[in-house]
Write an enzyme that holds these catalytic residues in place. Sequence first.
Site, PDB file in Angstrom:
ATOM      1  N   ASP A  16      34.909  34.613  44.971  1.00 60.15           N
ATOM      2  CA  ASP A  16      35.241  35.530  46.108  1.00 60.15           C
ATOM      3  C   ASP A  16      33.919  35.664  46.607  1.00 60.15           C
ATOM      4  OD1 ASP A  16      37.323  35.037  44.916  1.00 60.15           O
ATOM      5  OD2 ASP A  16      37.966  37.721  44.391  1.00 60.15           O
ATOM      6  N   LYS A  19      32.122  31.207  49.358  1.00 61.68           N
ATOM      7  CA  LYS A  19      31.808  29.678  49.200  1.00 61.68           C
ATOM      8  C   LYS A  19      32.686  28.570  49.905  1.00 61.68           C
ATOM      9  CE  LYS A  19      33.064  30.088  44.172  1.00 61.68           C
ATOM     10  NZ  LYS A  19      33.201  31.403  44.529  1.00 61.68           N
ATOM     11  N   GLY A  43      40.688  30.143  45.487  1.00 58.80           N
ATOM     12  CA  GLY A  43      40.890  30.720  47.325  1.00 58.80           C
ATOM     13  C   GLY A  43      40.418  30.706  47.761  1.00 58.80           C
ATOM     14  N   HIS A  44      39.906  29.637  48.412  1.00 62.11           N
ATOM     15  CA  HIS A  44      39.049  29.279  50.094  1.00 62.11           C
ATOM     16  C   HIS A  44      39.878  29.683  51.128  1.00 62.11           C
ATOM     17  CE1 HIS A  44      35.342  26.611  47.607  1.00 62.11           C
ATOM     18  NE2 HIS A  44      36.240  28.823  46.431  1.00 62.11           N
ATOM     19  N   GLN A 226      35.567  29.829  41.305  1.00 63.49           N
ATOM     20  CA  GLN A 226      34.699  30.925  40.826  1.00 63.49           C
ATOM     21  C   GLN A 226      32.808  31.235  40.889  1.00 63.49           C
ATOM     22  OE1 GLN A 226      37.124  28.648  38.854  1.00 63.49           O
ATOM     23  NE2 GLN A 226      38.350  29.560  40.129  1.00 63.49           N
ATOM     24  N   THR A 241      36.969  33.010  33.375  1.00 59.51           N
ATOM     25  CA  THR A 241      38.065  31.608  33.669  1.00 59.51           C
ATOM     26  C   THR A 241      37.707  30.831  32.286  1.00 59.51           C
ATOM     27  OG1 THR A 241      39.524  30.361  34.973  1.00 59.51           O
ATOM     28  CG2 THR A 241      36.548  30.306  35.243  1.00 59.51           C
TER      29      THR A 241
HETATM   30  P1  IMP Z   1      42.435  32.435  34.874  1.00 60.34           P
HETATM   31  O1  IMP Z   1      41.248  32.117  35.827  1.00 60.34           O
HETATM   32  O2  IMP Z   1      43.483  32.085  36.406  1.00 60.34           O
HETATM   33  O3  IMP Z   1      42.266  31.619  33.950  1.00 60.34           O
HETATM   34  O4  IMP Z   1      42.335  34.253  35.561  1.00 60.34           O
HETATM   35  C1  IMP Z   1      40.899  34.765  34.465  1.00 60.34           C
HETATM   36  C2  IMP Z   1      39.417  35.499  35.463  1.00 60.34           C
HETATM   37  O5  IMP Z   1      38.858  34.654  36.153  1.00 60.34           O
HETATM   38  C3  IMP Z   1      40.722  37.233  35.886  1.00 60.34           C
HETATM   39  O6  IMP Z   1      39.879  37.613  36.227  1.00 60.34           O
HETATM   40  C4  IMP Z   1      40.608  36.266  37.327  1.00 60.34           C
HETATM   41  O7  IMP Z   1      41.222  37.012  38.228  1.00 60.34           O
HETATM   42  C5  IMP Z   1      39.300  35.615  37.559  1.00 60.34           C
HETATM   43  N1  IMP Z   1      39.624  34.079  39.036  1.00 60.34           N
HETATM   44  C6  IMP Z   1      40.108  33.279  38.926  1.00 60.34           C
HETATM   45  N2  IMP Z   1      39.480  32.596  39.705  1.00 60.34           N
HETATM   46  C7  IMP Z   1      38.873  32.932  40.174  1.00 60.34           C
HETATM   47  C8  IMP Z   1      38.478  33.191  41.612  1.00 60.34           C
HETATM   48  O8  IMP Z   1      38.638  32.002  42.745  1.00 60.34           O
HETATM   49  N3  IMP Z   1      37.971  34.580  42.885  1.00 60.34           N
HETATM   50  C9  IMP Z   1      37.965  35.850  41.506  1.00 60.34           C
HETATM   51  N4  IMP Z   1      38.142  35.627  40.438  1.00 60.34           N
HETATM   52  C10 IMP Z   1      38.962  34.746  39.880  1.00 60.34           C
END
Ligand code: IMP
Length: 438
Positions: A16, A19, A43-44, A226, A241
């Site tokens: 976040d 990017k 999510g962009h 991420q 992640t």
């Molecule tokens: P997952 O990627 O859904 O498995 O989540 C694992 C961790 O990564 C969690 O803490 C999510 O909040 C974080 N996370 C995954 N994608 C994003 C992103 O695009 N931005 C910020 N945090 C993310």
Amino acid sequence: MSNNSSLVVVGAQWGDEGKGKVIDHLAVKADIVARFQGGNNAGHTVVYGANIFKLHHVPSGILNKDTLCLLGNGMVVNPLVLMEEMSELEKRGIDTSNLRISSKAHLILAYHEVLDEANEKMLGEKKIGTTGRGIGPAYADKALRRGIRAVELTDFSRFKKRLAEVLPLQNRFLQEIFDHPGYELEELAEKYRLAVEKLGPLVKDISLILNQGLAEKKRVLFEGAQGALLDIDHGTYPYVTSSSTVAAAAASGTGLGPQRLGQVLGVMKAYTTRVGEGPFPSEDVTEAGDQLRERGNEFGTTTGRPRRCGWFDAVIARYAAMINGLTGLALTKLDVLSGMEIVKIAVAYRCNGKEIRNFPSSIEELKLCEPVYETFPGWDEDISRVRSLDGFPTAAKDYIKALENSVGVKVDLLSVGPDRAQTIICPGSNLSNWFIEK
Ligand code: IMP
């Protein structure tokens, strides 16, 4: 710029960092934009004039009609969500015919989403705080060699045959461990019939396209998702992640040799945020943290969750610079700090009575770390209309200098608002070459 024709952009905090906006700005000059890891957990938000686009799989470069957008083999792709995203873009007049999916990317299917939620539920208070998009289970299946790759989308009977091979085991898991009824083959396969029809023709050998493109001196932008601290190896494991988010993954996640990667731009917010669980030493749970959340509109693009907020952490920034080989920084959301009485940078941690400057590799140690702050005067001026470094108030310039010194990497790009126009390329920046006409 050492290799003028390619540039890797990665998140250098906990995701976040903004990017999407930075990539969208740089993508104007890219012939190809390639994503190399993650899926629709990303999510962009890209603001283009009066339009706001929320992208999850699709690279931000899609807004430029001549840019080829690639989803690399390192990604996990949810075919149903991708189709929805494409049709949303098309409804708003954005052409998506320039999108290609690596034949080797893995698919996120319905049972992965169910397993993600079920795993989290089982962990209870120890949950990771995932986005619930099935990312971890899809990567787990890839590693366990029972995944389904995008190449299966090229033919429905092939897709169904592979689904028939893997479904019995998935169903046993769902039924015996998670008390879920499981899925019936015919019904589940039918759910993806349209995806096979629509996405199948987009499935290609991305590695070949990229290697050929680079040989023809095409400009390639690698879009990270991420951030460094969420990397499966280098992040705050297990609160990470399930993919490799660092710059090196741009090579393995698309099928390129590492020497083909050029500059590495690390995107950092002028403060720090995190969604989900896990340690966050510079988190501020006082009014200042609330102020950052409100002013910075720090709510997740994918899940809408409020983000945890705190001050800029130079310990994690130095670590991110090291593991990514950052050649420059893109500093975003500096405008959000306007009006803060003071601004702080965590320059070190205090842990068990000792001051440490390097990021600890054990999260148990990290949990014990208290930030050591340097404090700077704030500024009141609205800087969202400033378009050159000279135009900033002295206090903001001093803050940028102090931040660069504490990280040891120069700021190449500054962002003072969500719009493309609210971007400043710093004098002498490595990025100047990127904007030179070929
Ligand atoms: P997952 O990627 O859904 O498995 O989540 C694992 C961790 O990564 C969690 O803490 C999510 O909040 C974080 N996370 C995954 N994608 C994003 C992103 O695009 N931005 C910020 N945090 C993310």
